[in-house]
Design a protein around this motif. Sequence first.
Motif, mmCIF file in Angstrom:
data_model
loop_
_atom_site.group_PDB
_atom_site.id
_atom_site.type_symbol
_atom_site.label_atom_id
_atom_site.label_comp_id
_atom_site.label_asym_id
_atom_site.label_seq_id
_atom_site.Cartn_x
_atom_site.Cartn_y
_atom_site.Cartn_z
ATOM 1 N N GLY A 146 0.810 -1.212 0.000
ATOM 2 C CA GLY A 146 0.000 0.000 0.000
ATOM 3 C C GLY A 146 0.839 1.256 0.000
ATOM 4 N N ARG A 147 1.968 1.216 0.704
ATOM 5 C CA ARG A 147 2.880 2.365 0.740
ATOM 6 C C ARG A 147 3.543 2.594 -0.617
ATOM 7 N NH1 ARG A 147 3.686 5.051 4.797
ATOM 8 N NH2 ARG A 147 2.964 4.539 6.864
ATOM 9 N N ARG A 148 3.629 1.544 -1.432
ATOM 10 C CA ARG A 148 4.151 1.690 -2.807
ATOM 11 C C ARG A 148 3.047 2.134 -3.770
ATOM 12 N NH1 ARG A 148 6.238 -3.476 -1.569
ATOM 13 N NH2 ARG A 148 4.767 -4.437 -3.008
ATOM 14 N N ASP A 149 1.835 1.584 -3.579
ATOM 15 C CA ASP A 149 0.751 1.833 -4.527
ATOM 16 C C ASP A 149 0.119 3.220 -4.381
ATOM 17 O OD1 ASP A 149 1.192 -0.710 -5.465
ATOM 18 O OD2 ASP A 149 -0.617 -1.580 -4.572
ATOM 19 N N ALA A 150 0.043 3.748 -3.167
ATOM 20 C CA ALA A 150 -0.605 5.054 -2.965
ATOM 21 C C ALA A 150 0.104 6.166 -3.753
ATOM 22 C CB ALA A 150 -0.696 5.386 -1.484
ATOM 23 N N PRO A 151 1.439 6.274 -3.699
ATOM 24 C CA PRO A 151 2.089 7.298 -4.540
ATOM 25 C C PRO A 151 1.862 7.047 -6.036
ATOM 26 C CG PRO A 151 3.606 6.521 -2.845
ATOM 27 C CD PRO A 151 2.406 5.621 -2.817
ATOM 28 N N ALA A 152 1.803 5.774 -6.438
ATOM 29 C CA ALA A 152 1.535 5.451 -7.851
ATOM 30 C C ALA A 152 0.156 5.967 -8.248
ATOM 31 C CB ALA A 152 1.652 3.949 -8.087
ATOM 32 N N ALA A 153 -0.812 5.884 -7.334
ATOM 33 C CA ALA A 153 -2.151 6.418 -7.614
ATOM 34 C C ALA A 153 -2.083 7.938 -7.795
ATOM 35 C CB ALA A 153 -3.116 6.045 -6.496
ATOM 36 N N GLY A 154 -1.306 8.607 -6.956
ATOM 37 C CA GLY A 154 -1.146 10.054 -7.097
ATOM 38 C C GLY A 154 -0.518 10.427 -8.421
ATOM 39 N N ARG A 155 0.516 9.679 -8.820
ATOM 40 C CA ARG A 155 1.157 9.943 -10.117
ATOM 41 C C ARG A 155 0.187 9.696 -11.263
ATOM 42 N NH1 ARG A 155 5.290 7.464 -7.287
ATOM 43 N NH2 ARG A 155 4.961 5.435 -8.281
ATOM 44 N N ALA A 156 -0.593 8.633 -11.179
ATOM 45 C CA ALA A 156 -1.552 8.310 -12.237
ATOM 46 C C ALA A 156 -2.598 9.419 -12.373
ATOM 47 C CB ALA A 156 -2.220 6.974 -11.957
ATOM 48 N N LEU A 157 -3.050 9.968 -11.256
ATOM 49 C CA LEU A 157 -4.021 11.062 -11.320
ATOM 50 C C LEU A 157 -3.401 12.296 -11.965
ATOM 51 C CD1 LEU A 157 -5.819 10.679 -7.893
ATOM 52 C CD2 LEU A 157 -6.785 10.299 -10.164
ATOM 53 N N ALA B 2 -3.108 11.715 -15.701
ATOM 54 C CA ALA B 2 -4.425 11.726 -16.351
ATOM 55 C C ALA B 2 -5.091 13.100 -16.265
ATOM 56 C CB ALA B 2 -5.324 10.671 -15.719
ATOM 57 N N ASP B 3 -4.388 14.090 -15.707
ATOM 58 C CA ASP B 3 -4.925 15.433 -15.529
ATOM 59 C C ASP B 3 -6.232 15.406 -14.727
ATOM 60 O OD1 ASP B 3 -4.812 18.192 -15.725
ATOM 61 O OD2 ASP B 3 -5.925 18.241 -17.620
ATOM 62 N N CYS B 4 -6.214 14.628 -13.641
ATOM 63 C CA CYS B 4 -7.386 14.487 -12.772
ATOM 64 C C CYS B 4 -7.095 14.979 -11.361
ATOM 65 C CB CYS B 4 -7.835 13.029 -12.712
ATOM 66 S SG CYS B 4 -8.810 12.515 -14.101
ATOM 67 N N LEU B 5 -6.355 16.059 -11.257
ATOM 68 C CA LEU B 5 -6.050 16.579 -9.928
ATOM 69 C C LEU B 5 -7.279 17.291 -9.371
ATOM 70 C CD1 LEU B 5 -2.402 17.853 -10.362
ATOM 71 C CD2 LEU B 5 -3.236 15.644 -9.555
ATOM 72 N N SER C 113 -1.127 12.466 -2.507
ATOM 73 C CA SER C 113 -1.094 13.911 -2.729
ATOM 74 C C SER C 113 0.316 14.488 -2.718
ATOM 75 C CB SER C 113 -1.972 14.633 -1.700
ATOM 76 O OG SER C 113 -1.445 14.485 -0.396
ATOM 77 N N THR C 114 1.296 13.748 -2.187
ATOM 78 C CA THR C 114 2.681 14.244 -2.240
ATOM 79 C C THR C 114 3.233 14.216 -3.658
ATOM 80 O OG1 THR C 114 3.657 12.074 -1.783
ATOM 81 C CG2 THR C 114 3.216 13.497 0.120
ATOM 82 N N GLN C 115 2.517 13.592 -4.577
ATOM 83 C CA GLN C 115 2.962 13.496 -5.964
ATOM 84 C C GLN C 115 2.573 14.719 -6.780
ATOM 85 O OE1 GLN C 115 4.944 10.749 -6.790
ATOM 86 N NE2 GLN C 115 4.745 10.598 -4.565
ATOM 87 N N GLY D 205 2.243 19.093 -7.136
ATOM 88 C CA GLY D 205 2.914 20.315 -6.709
ATOM 89 C C GLY D 205 2.319 20.890 -5.440
ATOM 90 N N THR D 206 1.065 21.216 -5.491
ATOM 91 C CA THR D 206 0.354 21.764 -4.336
ATOM 92 C C THR D 206 -0.930 20.970 -4.150
ATOM 93 O OG1 THR D 206 1.219 23.967 -4.840
ATOM 94 C CG2 THR D 206 -0.656 23.844 -3.334
ATOM 95 N N PRO D 207 -0.992 20.138 -3.114
ATOM 96 C CA PRO D 207 -2.219 19.376 -2.889
ATOM 97 C C PRO D 207 -3.393 20.301 -2.564
ATOM 98 C CG PRO D 207 -0.399 18.451 -1.627
ATOM 99 C CD PRO D 207 0.059 19.773 -2.173
ATOM 100 N N PRO D 208 -4.591 19.900 -2.935
ATOM 101 C CA PRO D 208 -5.771 20.702 -2.630
ATOM 102 C C PRO D 208 -6.139 20.541 -1.154
ATOM 103 C CG PRO D 208 -6.446 18.640 -3.580
ATOM 104 C CD PRO D 208 -4.939 18.656 -3.636
ATOM 105 N N PRO D 209 -7.082 21.341 -0.694
ATOM 106 C CA PRO D 209 -7.570 21.148 0.669
ATOM 107 C C PRO D 209 -8.204 19.758 0.809
ATOM 108 C CG PRO D 209 -8.566 23.105 -0.345
ATOM 109 C CD PRO D 209 -7.754 22.423 -1.387
#
Length: 180
Positions: free
Chosen positions: A38-49, A52-55, A75-77, A79-83
Amino acid sequence: MTARAGAGPLHRLVVLRHAKSARPEGVADHDRPLAPRGRRDAPAAGRALAEADCLPDLALCSTALRARQTWELASTQWGTPPPVRYDPGLYAAGVPGLLAAVREVPAEVETLLLVGHNPGLEQLVLELAGDGLDDTLDRLRAKFPTSAVAVLSWHGPGWRSLTPGAALLTGFMVPRGTKP
């Protein structure tokens, strides 16, 4: 197939199931942390978003530890995470609770990220999707695993107007991180 696009601006609901969690003995379900995968996959999900321009403009996140950790790592993936709003009602929520939380989001939020749990998230996506691009619905129906991301798009004046069958499932992916 969805009959027609609704009136109003385009909104996107991005649904992220928390990453793979650990099951430590003696730890309450709400307090279960992410497993190494999970610690590997969560950042991958952030990168994928991001790719895909789905921030999102806003994130709603379950208060369960594994959901919060998924949000933090994804969200660390960016630039600036949303609220982010941590909502205890999203933990173990079914479709009515999830939809109620989504409908409370201000209309000016165009892309909303919802981080939570199954079976509620999968059921929500299937309830809202009137149709899907390519084979997205079939793949989602087959399995909505940990770290899965579903993207629903719809036109409407605001989140309160989101109704069952009104959205188009425009994306479905299961990002995976690489083993060290």
